[in-house]
Design a protein around this motif. Structure first.
Motif, PDB file in Angstrom:
ATOM      1  N   MET A   1     -85.007 -39.466  46.020  1.00 26.00           N
ATOM      2  CA  MET A   1     -86.292 -38.876  46.348  1.00 26.00           C
ATOM      3  C   MET A   1     -86.368 -38.710  47.863  1.00 26.00           C
ATOM      4  O   MET A   1     -86.030 -39.623  48.608  1.00 26.00           O
ATOM      5  CB  MET A   1     -87.413 -39.792  45.829  1.00 26.00           C
ATOM      6  N   THR A   2     -86.832 -37.559  48.307  1.00 17.33           N
ATOM      7  CA  THR A   2     -86.909 -37.283  49.737  1.00 17.33           C
ATOM      8  C   THR A   2     -88.123 -37.974  50.361  1.00 17.33           C
ATOM      9  O   THR A   2     -89.087 -38.306  49.657  1.00 17.33           O
ATOM     10  CB  THR A   2     -87.036 -35.774  50.002  1.00 17.33           C
ATOM     11  N   GLU A   3     -88.070 -38.149  51.673  1.00 10.81           N
ATOM     12  CA  GLU A   3     -89.217 -38.734  52.371  1.00 10.81           C
ATOM     13  C   GLU A   3     -90.441 -37.843  52.230  1.00 10.81           C
ATOM     14  O   GLU A   3     -91.561 -38.326  52.158  1.00 10.81           O
ATOM     15  CB  GLU A   3     -88.892 -38.997  53.847  1.00 10.81           C
ATOM     16  N   GLU A   4     -90.233 -36.532  52.161  1.00 10.23           N
ATOM     17  CA  GLU A   4     -91.356 -35.603  51.991  1.00 10.23           C
ATOM     18  C   GLU A   4     -92.041 -35.824  50.638  1.00 10.23           C
ATOM     19  O   GLU A   4     -93.267 -35.841  50.554  1.00 10.23           O
ATOM     20  CB  GLU A   4     -90.876 -34.159  52.117  1.00 10.23           C
ATOM     21  N   ALA A   5     -91.247 -36.018  49.588  1.00 11.50           N
ATOM     22  CA  ALA A   5     -91.811 -36.276  48.262  1.00 11.50           C
ATOM     23  C   ALA A   5     -92.551 -37.616  48.238  1.00 11.50           C
ATOM     24  O   ALA A   5     -93.629 -37.732  47.632  1.00 11.50           O
ATOM     25  CB  ALA A   5     -90.708 -36.251  47.205  1.00 11.50           C
ATOM     26  N   ILE A   6     -91.981 -38.613  48.898  1.00 15.38           N
ATOM     27  CA  ILE A   6     -92.635 -39.927  48.988  1.00 15.38           C
ATOM     28  C   ILE A   6     -93.950 -39.783  49.757  1.00 15.38           C
ATOM     29  O   ILE A   6     -94.979 -40.315  49.339  1.00 15.38           O
ATOM     30  CB  ILE A   6     -91.704 -40.955  49.673  1.00 15.38           C
ATOM     31  N   PHE A   7     -93.929 -39.040  50.869  1.00 17.50           N
ATOM     32  CA  PHE A   7     -95.132 -38.811  51.671  1.00 17.50           C
ATOM     33  C   PHE A   7     -96.234 -38.176  50.818  1.00 17.50           C
ATOM     34  O   PHE A   7     -97.388 -38.604  50.858  1.00 17.50           O
ATOM     35  CB  PHE A   7     -94.797 -37.915  52.875  1.00 17.50           C
ATOM     36  N   GLU A   8     -95.871 -37.156  50.058  1.00 19.52           N
ATOM     37  CA  GLU A   8     -96.866 -36.466  49.220  1.00 19.52           C
ATOM     38  C   GLU A   8     -97.494 -37.424  48.206  1.00 19.52           C
ATOM     39  O   GLU A   8     -98.705 -37.417  47.999  1.00 19.52           O
ATOM     40  CB  GLU A   8     -96.225 -35.277  48.491  1.00 19.52           C
ATOM     41  N   LYS A   9     -96.673 -38.244  47.590  1.00 17.16           N
ATOM     42  CA  LYS A   9     -97.180 -39.187  46.588  1.00 17.16           C
ATOM     43  C   LYS A   9     -98.056 -40.260  47.245  1.00 17.16           C
ATOM     44  O   LYS A   9     -99.116 -40.611  46.719  1.00 17.16           O
ATOM     45  CB  LYS A   9     -96.002 -39.827  45.840  1.00 17.16           C
ATOM     46  N   ILE A  10     -97.631 -40.763  48.383  1.00 13.91           N
ATOM     47  CA  ILE A  10     -98.403 -41.790  49.096  1.00 13.91           C
ATOM     48  C   ILE A  10     -99.743 -41.229  49.562  1.00 13.91           C
ATOM     49  O   ILE A  10    -100.775 -41.883  49.417  1.00 13.91           O
ATOM     50  CB  ILE A  10     -97.586 -42.368  50.266  1.00 13.91           C
ATOM     51  N   THR A  11     -99.744 -40.020  50.117  1.00 12.51           N
ATOM     52  CA  THR A  11    -101.010 -39.450  50.580  1.00 12.51           C
ATOM     53  C   THR A  11    -101.945 -39.190  49.412  1.00 12.51           C
ATOM     54  O   THR A  11    -103.161 -39.361  49.542  1.00 12.51           O
ATOM     55  CB  THR A  11    -100.803 -38.166  51.413  1.00 12.51           C
ATOM     56  N   SER A  12    -101.399 -38.820  48.273  1.00 18.31           N
ATOM     57  CA  SER A  12    -102.226 -38.625  47.080  1.00 18.31           C
ATOM     58  C   SER A  12    -102.871 -39.944  46.653  1.00 18.31           C
ATOM     59  O   SER A  12    -104.069 -40.000  46.345  1.00 18.31           O
ATOM     60  CB  SER A  12    -101.365 -38.056  45.949  1.00 18.31           C
ATOM     61  N   ILE A  13    -102.086 -41.003  46.659  1.00 16.35           N
ATOM     62  CA  ILE A  13    -102.599 -42.331  46.295  1.00 16.35           C
ATOM     63  C   ILE A  13    -103.685 -42.768  47.279  1.00 16.35           C
ATOM     64  O   ILE A  13    -104.757 -43.222  46.878  1.00 16.35           O
ATOM     65  CB  ILE A  13    -101.445 -43.367  46.257  1.00 16.35           C
ATOM     66  N   LEU A  14    -103.419 -42.626  48.573  1.00 15.66           N
ATOM     67  CA  LEU A  14    -104.389 -43.048  49.589  1.00 15.66           C
ATOM     68  C   LEU A  14    -105.672 -42.221  49.514  1.00 15.66           C
ATOM     69  O   LEU A  14    -106.769 -42.767  49.659  1.00 15.66           O
ATOM     70  CB  LEU A  14    -103.775 -42.940  50.989  1.00 15.66           C
ATOM     71  N   THR A  15    -105.538 -40.926  49.282  1.00 11.18           N
ATOM     72  CA  THR A  15    -106.717 -40.065  49.165  1.00 11.18           C
ATOM     73  C   THR A  15    -107.605 -40.538  48.025  1.00 11.18           C
ATOM     74  O   THR A  15    -108.827 -40.625  48.163  1.00 11.18           O
ATOM     75  CB  THR A  15    -106.289 -38.596  48.947  1.00 11.18           C
ATOM     76  N   ARG A  16    -106.970 -40.885  46.917  1.00 11.72           N
ATOM     77  CA  ARG A  16    -107.714 -41.355  45.737  1.00 11.72           C
ATOM     78  C   ARG A  16    -108.308 -42.744  45.979  1.00 11.72           C
ATOM     79  O   ARG A  16    -109.490 -42.967  45.753  1.00 11.72           O
ATOM     80  CB  ARG A  16    -106.766 -41.361  44.523  1.00 11.72           C
ATOM     81  N   GLN A  17    -107.501 -43.672  46.467  1.00 11.47           N
ATOM     82  CA  GLN A  17    -107.960 -45.059  46.609  1.00 11.47           C
ATOM     83  C   GLN A  17    -108.996 -45.250  47.714  1.00 11.47           C
ATOM     84  O   GLN A  17    -109.864 -46.096  47.606  1.00 11.47           O
ATOM     85  CB  GLN A  17    -106.777 -45.997  46.846  1.00 11.47           C
ATOM     86  N   LEU A  18    -108.884 -44.470  48.780  1.00  9.18           N
ATOM     87  CA  LEU A  18    -109.809 -44.623  49.900  1.00  9.18           C
ATOM     88  C   LEU A  18    -110.921 -43.570  49.876  1.00  9.18           C
ATOM     89  O   LEU A  18    -111.703 -43.478  50.814  1.00  9.18           O
ATOM     90  CB  LEU A  18    -109.046 -44.554  51.230  1.00  9.18           C
ATOM     91  N   SER A  19    -110.964 -42.776  48.802  1.00 14.86           N
ATOM     92  CA  SER A  19    -111.981 -41.724  48.641  1.00 14.86           C
ATOM     93  C   SER A  19    -112.050 -40.816  49.865  1.00 14.86           C
ATOM     94  O   SER A  19    -113.125 -40.550  50.407  1.00 14.86           O
ATOM     95  CB  SER A  19    -113.356 -42.346  48.360  1.00 14.86           C
ATOM     96  N   LEU A  20    -110.882 -40.341  50.295  1.00 11.59           N
ATOM     97  CA  LEU A  20    -110.807 -39.477  51.472  1.00 11.59           C
ATOM     98  C   LEU A  20    -111.109 -38.038  51.083  1.00 11.59           C
ATOM     99  O   LEU A  20    -110.675 -37.569  50.035  1.00 11.59           O
ATOM    100  CB  LEU A  20    -109.414 -39.547  52.097  1.00 11.59           C
ATOM    101  N   LYS A  21    -111.860 -37.367  51.949  1.00  9.13           N
ATOM    102  CA  LYS A  21    -112.161 -35.956  51.722  1.00  9.13           C
ATOM    103  C   LYS A  21    -111.950 -35.201  53.023  1.00  9.13           C
ATOM    104  O   LYS A  21    -112.431 -35.613  54.073  1.00  9.13           O
ATOM    105  CB  LYS A  21    -113.606 -35.784  51.248  1.00  9.13           C
ATOM    106  N   ASN A  22    -111.234 -34.090  52.926  1.00  8.64           N
ATOM    107  CA  ASN A  22    -111.010 -33.220  54.082  1.00  8.64           C
ATOM    108  C   ASN A  22    -110.446 -33.970  55.288  1.00  8.64           C
ATOM    109  O   ASN A  22    -110.898 -33.784  56.416  1.00  8.64           O
ATOM    110  CB  ASN A  22    -112.299 -32.491  54.470  1.00  8.64           C
ATOM    111  N   VAL A  23    -109.484 -34.839  55.041  1.00  9.37           N
ATOM    112  CA  VAL A  23    -108.830 -35.589  56.113  1.00  9.37           C
ATOM    113  C   VAL A  23    -107.373 -35.138  56.172  1.00  9.37           C
ATOM    114  O   VAL A  23    -106.675 -35.160  55.163  1.00  9.37           O
ATOM    115  CB  VAL A  23    -108.895 -37.114  55.848  1.00  9.37           C
TER     116      VAL A  23
END
Length: 79
Positions: free
Chosen positions: A1-23
């Motif tokens: 798995m590429t770092e880019e794919a890991i980044f996308e998955k991590i940012t998705s998790i953080l967006t959901r868990q921290l209720s981030l919007k337009n960040v």
């Protein structure tokens, strides 16, 4: 798995868990300073990373996770 794919998955998790919007999230985004995460948020996020990627991140690696890039590197190292 590429770092880019890991980044996308991590940012998705953080967006959901921290209720981030337009960040805009980058590898340099600090989890505490920029996103307002606390220690409980960080532990929860790391546990989710472990579940999502099917890995275990050693305790000694946790202190080094300050930015999203650090989280990506920790996940990549343990895949």
């Amino acid at each position: 798995m590429t770092e880019e794919a890991i980044f996308e998955k991590i940012t998705s998790i953080l967006t959901r868990q921290l209720s981030l919007k337009n960040v805009a999230l980058t590898m340099d985004t600090a989890l505490i300073a920029d996103l307002g995460a606390d220690s409980v948020d960080l532990v929860g996020a790391v546990m989710t990373f472990e579940d999502e990627f099917g890995i275990a991140i050693p305790d000694e690696d946790l202190e080094g996770i300050v930015t999203i890039g650090d989280a990506v590197k920790a996940v990549a190292k343990n895949l």
